[in-house]
Design a protein around this motif. Structure first.
Motif, PDB file in Angstrom:
ATOM      1  N   ASN A  48     -49.511 -10.376  31.928  1.00  0.00           N
ATOM      2  CA  ASN A  48     -50.015  -8.801  32.419  1.00  0.00           C
ATOM      3  C   ASN A  48     -51.604  -8.588  32.525  1.00  0.00           C
ATOM      4  O   ASN A  48     -51.717  -7.229  33.006  1.00  0.00           O
ATOM      5  N   LYS A  49     -52.452  -9.284  32.350  1.00  0.00           N
ATOM      6  CA  LYS A  49     -53.848  -8.985  32.271  1.00  0.00           C
ATOM      7  C   LYS A  49     -54.294  -9.096  33.689  1.00  0.00           C
ATOM      8  O   LYS A  49     -55.435  -8.588  33.980  1.00  0.00           O
ATOM      9  N   LYS A  52     -54.821  -5.467  35.212  1.00  0.00           N
ATOM     10  CA  LYS A  52     -55.937  -4.881  34.895  1.00  0.00           C
ATOM     11  C   LYS A  52     -57.151  -5.511  35.420  1.00  0.00           C
ATOM     12  O   LYS A  52     -58.085  -4.599  35.976  1.00  0.00           O
ATOM     13  N   ASN A  77     -54.438 -14.844  25.885  1.00  0.00           N
ATOM     14  CA  ASN A  77     -54.084 -14.938  27.654  1.00  0.00           C
ATOM     15  C   ASN A  77     -54.959 -14.104  28.487  1.00  0.00           C
ATOM     16  O   ASN A  77     -55.237 -14.324  29.544  1.00  0.00           O
ATOM     17  N   GLY A 190     -50.332  -5.018  22.492  1.00  0.00           N
ATOM     18  CA  GLY A 190     -51.450  -5.770  21.656  1.00  0.00           C
ATOM     19  C   GLY A 190     -52.457  -5.217  21.599  1.00  0.00           C
ATOM     20  O   GLY A 190     -53.270  -5.047  20.665  1.00  0.00           O
ATOM     21  N   SER A 191     -52.929  -4.591  22.804  1.00  0.00           N
ATOM     22  CA  SER A 191     -54.032  -3.725  22.723  1.00  0.00           C
ATOM     23  C   SER A 191     -53.910  -2.172  23.359  1.00  0.00           C
ATOM     24  O   SER A 191     -54.803  -1.352  23.323  1.00  0.00           O
ATOM     25  N   GLY A 192     -52.883  -1.992  23.941  1.00  0.00           N
ATOM     26  CA  GLY A 192     -52.386  -0.832  24.239  1.00  0.00           C
ATOM     27  C   GLY A 192     -52.645  -0.296  25.781  1.00  0.00           C
ATOM     28  O   GLY A 192     -52.184   0.542  26.201  1.00  0.00           O
ATOM     29  N   GLY A 193     -53.303  -1.075  26.341  1.00  0.00           N
ATOM     30  CA  GLY A 193     -53.636  -0.838  28.064  1.00  0.00           C
ATOM     31  C   GLY A 193     -52.406  -0.729  28.857  1.00  0.00           C
ATOM     32  O   GLY A 193     -52.351  -0.126  29.594  1.00  0.00           O
ATOM     33  N   THR A 194     -51.435  -1.822  28.667  1.00  0.00           N
ATOM     34  CA  THR A 194     -50.263  -1.963  29.439  1.00  0.00           C
ATOM     35  C   THR A 194     -49.435  -0.442  29.518  1.00  0.00           C
ATOM     36  O   THR A 194     -48.982   0.120  30.414  1.00  0.00           O
ATOM     37  N   TYR A 287     -46.231 -12.644  21.895  1.00  0.00           N
ATOM     38  CA  TYR A 287     -45.877 -11.019  22.482  1.00  0.00           C
ATOM     39  C   TYR A 287     -44.649 -10.748  22.866  1.00  0.00           C
ATOM     40  O   TYR A 287     -43.685 -10.195  22.274  1.00  0.00           O
ATOM     41  N   THR A 315     -44.193  -9.672  29.819  1.00  0.00           N
ATOM     42  CA  THR A 315     -45.824  -9.777  30.042  1.00  0.00           C
ATOM     43  C   THR A 315     -46.455 -11.238  30.248  1.00  0.00           C
ATOM     44  O   THR A 315     -47.577 -11.292  30.162  1.00  0.00           O
ATOM     45  N   GLY A 316     -45.572 -12.194  30.287  1.00  0.00           N
ATOM     46  CA  GLY A 316     -46.349 -13.470  30.135  1.00  0.00           C
ATOM     47  C   GLY A 316     -46.544 -14.196  28.790  1.00  0.00           C
ATOM     48  O   GLY A 316     -45.939 -13.915  27.885  1.00  0.00           O
TER      49      GLY A 316
HETATM   50  C1  LIG Z   1     -52.142  -8.793  26.204  1.00  0.00           C
HETATM   51  C2  LIG Z   1     -50.615  -9.255  26.114  1.00  0.00           C
HETATM   52  C3  LIG Z   1     -49.661  -8.090  25.742  1.00  0.00           C
HETATM   53  C4  LIG Z   1     -49.904  -7.096  25.384  1.00  0.00           C
HETATM   54  O1  LIG Z   1     -50.276  -5.823  26.391  1.00  0.00           O
HETATM   55  P1  LIG Z   1     -51.719  -5.003  25.792  1.00  0.00           P
HETATM   56  O2  LIG Z   1     -51.951  -4.197  27.215  1.00  0.00           O
HETATM   57  O3  LIG Z   1     -52.949  -5.590  25.275  1.00  0.00           O
HETATM   58  O4  LIG Z   1     -50.854  -3.863  24.846  1.00  0.00           O
HETATM   59  C5  LIG Z   1     -48.265  -8.510  25.981  1.00  0.00           C
HETATM   60  N1  LIG Z   1     -48.114  -9.729  26.506  1.00  0.00           N
HETATM   61  C6  LIG Z   1     -48.972 -10.763  26.523  1.00  0.00           C
HETATM   62  C7  LIG Z   1     -48.283 -12.111  27.049  1.00  0.00           C
HETATM   63  C8  LIG Z   1     -50.396 -10.452  26.578  1.00  0.00           C
HETATM   64  O5  LIG Z   1     -51.108 -11.524  26.891  1.00  0.00           O
END
Ligand SMILES: *Cc1c(COP(=O)(O)O)cnc(C)c1O
Length: 330
Positions: A48-49, A52, A77, A190-194, A287, A315-316
């Motif tokens: 998912n990164k 962004k 990731n 994990g950090s909320g951006g998604t 995740y 999200t991978g």
């Molecule tokens: C970073 C990550 C998330 C969480 O996404 P956020 O935008 O940080 O909440 C979920 N799944 C995977 C595999 C990630 O690497």
């Protein structure tokens, strides 16, 4: 796709597929599950990164930055994908990872090593401590005449979240084409951006889909605040007038697992196995496996209305499998 009117660099393989998981759905009963395959975005094995980074790195390039610094956990990731994106763009990158240097490099670290990444291990307890080191490195780079650009953990700032505004609009466009009404979107937090990007995207698309976040780290009260704040920042960058309150954000924090962030949970491993054996889709232990464990438990508890259409955002994160599950006997 609406024009988000912000600088953007193409880094990902988009759109990602939206596909039904009919065997898994049948097994769970009463709901229809679909996967949005953001594990297939590219950038050294996806996740998912990437969405962004298309906005964050465009901003860095626009500012004339010549070195990117980012941070994350040992199996981040985000760090791996930032590294891949910078290699592709020919920009220097420094990864400041939270934890001790391990004796062997597996999973994401192995991929970073293959990319010849500049990794600095910092054995600190919090990202506040890590940021002290980051500031120090930034100072050194500036003294050398470089122009460093810092991307905070997970790329979870308003600009990064724009990637998931676009991701949400992409998803709704695909769903509309299939005449699919999406009732819920479930994703790991994990950090909320998604989640923040989705909160903005669902409002811009004028849809009623509920965004259901499954925390893999902090308590829900923390993430509700974070997600609302990042979403507001994102909305103001896009110059749209939205009011997103912490109490409007749905987060569950019962699926983090006994050992906490970054450690596989029993339920998470069961969820990984179930999805692998029913759909041939591989989730990860940090995740998406935990998020799927949450989805499965919420189906069992009757949280979703009967007959609901649920999109699970994959999200991978699969590289971490090869660090965590190989020798654990699981
Ligand atoms: C970073 C990550 C998330 C969480 O996404 P956020 O935008 O940080 O909440 C979920 N799944 C995977 C595999 C990630 O690497």
């Amino acid at each position: 796709m609406i024009n988000l009117k912000l600088p953007r660099i193409k880094l990902c393989q988009l759109p990602t597929d939206l596909e039904p998981a009919s065997i898994l759905s049948e097994k769970l009963g009463n709901v229809n599950i679909y996967f949005k395959r953001d594990d297939n975005t590219g950038l050294a094995m996806g996740g998912n990164k990437g969405r962004k980074l298309e906005f964050l790195l465009a901003d860095a390039v626009k500012n004339g930055s010549d070195v990117i610094i980012t941070t994350g956990s040992i199996q981040s990731n985000h760090a791996r994908m930032t590294c891949a994106a910078c290699k592709k763009l020919g920009i220097d990158v420094i990864l400041v990872l939270k934890g001790k240097k391990p004796s062997s490099f597996q999973g994401n670290l192995l991929l970073e090593k293959l990319m010849n990444a500049d990794i600095r291990f910092v054995d600190a307890l919090s990202y506040a401590d890590i940021n002290i080191t980051v500031n120090y490195i930034m100072g050194e780079l500036k003294a050398e005449g470089k122009k460093p650009y810092f991307i905070p953990v997970g790329g979870s700032v308003g600009l990064g979240a724009c990637g998931y505004v676009d991701g949400a609009l992409e998803l709704f466009q695909q769903a509309d084409k299939q005449a699919l009404r999406i009732d819920y979107i479930v994703n790991a937090v994990g950090s909320g951006g998604t989640s923040a990007g989705f909160e903005v995207g669902v409002r811009l698309a004028k849809k009623n889909s509920k965004i259901v976040g499954i925390s893999v780290d902090a308590e829900k009260s923390v993430f509700k605040q974070d997600i609302a704040r990042i979403a507001q920042d994102c909305a103001s960058l896009l110059k749209v007038d939205l009011n997103i309150l912490p109490e409007d954000v749905i987060v569950f924090d019962k699926y983090i697992g006994e050992e906490g962030y970054g450690k596989p949970s029993r339920q998470g491993i069961e969820a990984i196995k179930l999805v692998a054996e029913t759909e041939g889709i591989i989730l990860d232990p940090v995740y998406s496996g935990k998020a799927m464990a949450g989805l499965i438990d919420l189906v069992k508890k009757g949280y979703f209305k009967d007959g609901s259409n649920i999109v699970f955002l994959h999200t991978g994160g699969t590289p971490a499998l090869f660090d965590m599950l190989v020798d654990s006997g699981n």
